[in-house]
Scaffold this motif. Sequence first.
Motif, mmCIF file in Angstrom:
data_model
loop_
_atom_site.group_PDB
_atom_site.id
_atom_site.type_symbol
_atom_site.label_atom_id
_atom_site.label_comp_id
_atom_site.label_asym_id
_atom_site.label_seq_id
_atom_site.Cartn_x
_atom_site.Cartn_y
_atom_site.Cartn_z
ATOM 1 N N GLY A 185 -12.923 7.483 -5.915
ATOM 2 C CA GLY A 185 -11.788 8.475 -6.956
ATOM 3 C C GLY A 185 -10.384 8.110 -6.835
ATOM 4 O O GLY A 185 -9.831 8.777 -7.479
ATOM 5 N N ASP A 186 -10.270 6.780 -6.653
ATOM 6 C CA ASP A 186 -9.132 6.156 -6.546
ATOM 7 C C ASP A 186 -8.980 4.749 -6.812
ATOM 8 O O ASP A 186 -9.852 4.070 -6.784
ATOM 9 N N ASN A 187 -8.071 4.402 -7.371
ATOM 10 C CA ASN A 187 -7.690 3.063 -7.419
ATOM 11 C C ASN A 187 -7.020 2.380 -5.999
ATOM 12 O O ASN A 187 -6.627 3.104 -5.436
ATOM 13 N N VAL A 188 -7.361 0.839 -6.049
ATOM 14 C CA VAL A 188 -6.798 0.435 -4.747
ATOM 15 C C VAL A 188 -5.816 -0.829 -5.065
ATOM 16 O O VAL A 188 -5.813 -1.564 -6.201
ATOM 17 N N PHE A 189 -4.794 -0.682 -4.062
ATOM 18 C CA PHE A 189 -3.569 -1.826 -4.429
ATOM 19 C C PHE A 189 -3.526 -2.665 -2.948
ATOM 20 O O PHE A 189 -3.579 -1.843 -2.017
ATOM 21 N N ILE A 190 -3.064 -3.880 -2.824
ATOM 22 C CA ILE A 190 -2.680 -4.530 -1.671
ATOM 23 C C ILE A 190 -1.277 -5.068 -1.907
ATOM 24 O O ILE A 190 -1.013 -5.184 -3.101
ATOM 25 N N LEU A 191 -0.641 -5.191 -0.933
ATOM 26 C CA LEU A 191 0.534 -5.982 -0.766
ATOM 27 C C LEU A 191 0.489 -7.501 -0.232
ATOM 28 O O LEU A 191 -0.057 -7.188 1.106
ATOM 29 N N LYS A 192 0.449 -8.639 -0.605
ATOM 30 C CA LYS A 192 0.201 -9.819 0.034
ATOM 31 C C LYS A 192 1.720 -10.737 -0.414
ATOM 32 O O LYS A 192 1.904 -10.880 -1.384
ATOM 33 N N ARG A 193 2.292 -11.105 0.842
ATOM 34 C CA ARG A 193 3.599 -12.053 0.564
ATOM 35 C C ARG A 193 4.371 -11.399 -0.558
ATOM 36 O O ARG A 193 4.822 -12.151 -1.520
ATOM 37 N N GLY A 194 4.763 -10.125 -0.463
ATOM 38 C CA GLY A 194 5.714 -9.543 -1.548
ATOM 39 C C GLY A 194 5.249 -9.181 -3.009
ATOM 40 O O GLY A 194 5.678 -8.735 -3.696
ATOM 41 N N VAL A 195 3.824 -9.627 -3.062
ATOM 42 C CA VAL A 195 3.253 -9.563 -4.509
ATOM 43 C C VAL A 195 2.220 -8.274 -4.326
ATOM 44 O O VAL A 195 1.273 -8.117 -3.429
ATOM 45 N N LEU A 196 2.495 -7.293 -5.098
ATOM 46 C CA LEU A 196 1.490 -6.033 -5.353
ATOM 47 C C LEU A 196 0.433 -6.351 -6.097
ATOM 48 O O LEU A 196 0.523 -6.884 -7.610
ATOM 49 N N LYS A 197 -0.767 -6.380 -5.638
ATOM 50 C CA LYS A 197 -2.000 -6.690 -6.332
ATOM 51 C C LYS A 197 -2.855 -5.646 -6.617
ATOM 52 O O LYS A 197 -3.354 -4.813 -5.549
#
Length: 293
Positions: A185-197
């Motif tokens: 019921g939620d979206n997902v984000f990651i941060l990798k080397r300063g980039v939010l994906k």
Amino acid sequence: MKVYINGTIHDGQDAKISVLDHGLLYGDGVFEGIRFYRSRVFKLVEHIDRLYESAHTLLLAMPMAKPEMIDAAVRTVAAHGKADGYIRLIVTRGIGKLGLNPHNCTEPQVIIIVDSIALYPPELYETGLEVITIATRRNVAEAINPRIKSLNYLNNVLAKIEALNAGYEEALMLNADGYVAEATGDNVFILKRGVLKTPSIDCGILEGITRAAVIGLARERAIAVAETLLTRHDLYTADECFLTGTAAEIIPVIKIDGRTIGSGKPGPTTLELIKGFRKLTDVDGVEVRPRSG
Ligand code: PMP
């Protein structure tokens, strides 16, 4: 709890709908989950727009124009009388005969439930959530497009059951091609080397309103954002991870399938975005004024 049904506001225990409503019989209808904070309904216009888009694709003729729908939601919040809470706005195909044919339904029913909500225990926002990926795949867009927020949530309910059976509160679903889609019921984000994906819309996800707000907050802070394809390896090797949703807001994720994410604690960018989101909920939104009736 207060419940608006087709123009009348009831106390929760008096709110009743027909057993012949096709929303109940077939999941034929659309919905939105909306929050209000300090008497402001957060992103109400965006939620109403998404509701009408979902209905449009289902050929569900909305029984009122958007300003009236906004007014009905605000009126129900005012009747509820509390400054903070949750709105569940539902439009069903309406009462019909037994049998799928939507043309047998007389008129769509508008139901607005206003109550309180707490999705996760507050301490999880400090410590972060541990999640797993599961076997249940996100619906394919060619069947029920995940962009439609319909009353058919069985795909997500099955995913939630799979998570709970494994001893986890939340799970990440992959799409039919094996790329990361979203949580139940939620979206997902990651941060990798300063980039939010975050998975792009064509990965087969709901186009979350919190997701859009977080992308906006990141851009304001000059954080690069990529809406892209993500694999499980991308998740495991991320520096930070979090989920976003109206009910969950922004919740840090610190472990996925037993792999520690970053330092194993909510990361600095996640915490900065949580702070920014809290500020946004204070200022953004349609104001609710107490009214009579
Ligand atoms: N994905 C799914 C499947 C959802 O049901 C939701 C809403 N709970 C979200 C993502 C998050 O969307 P929003 O930020 O608009 O609440």
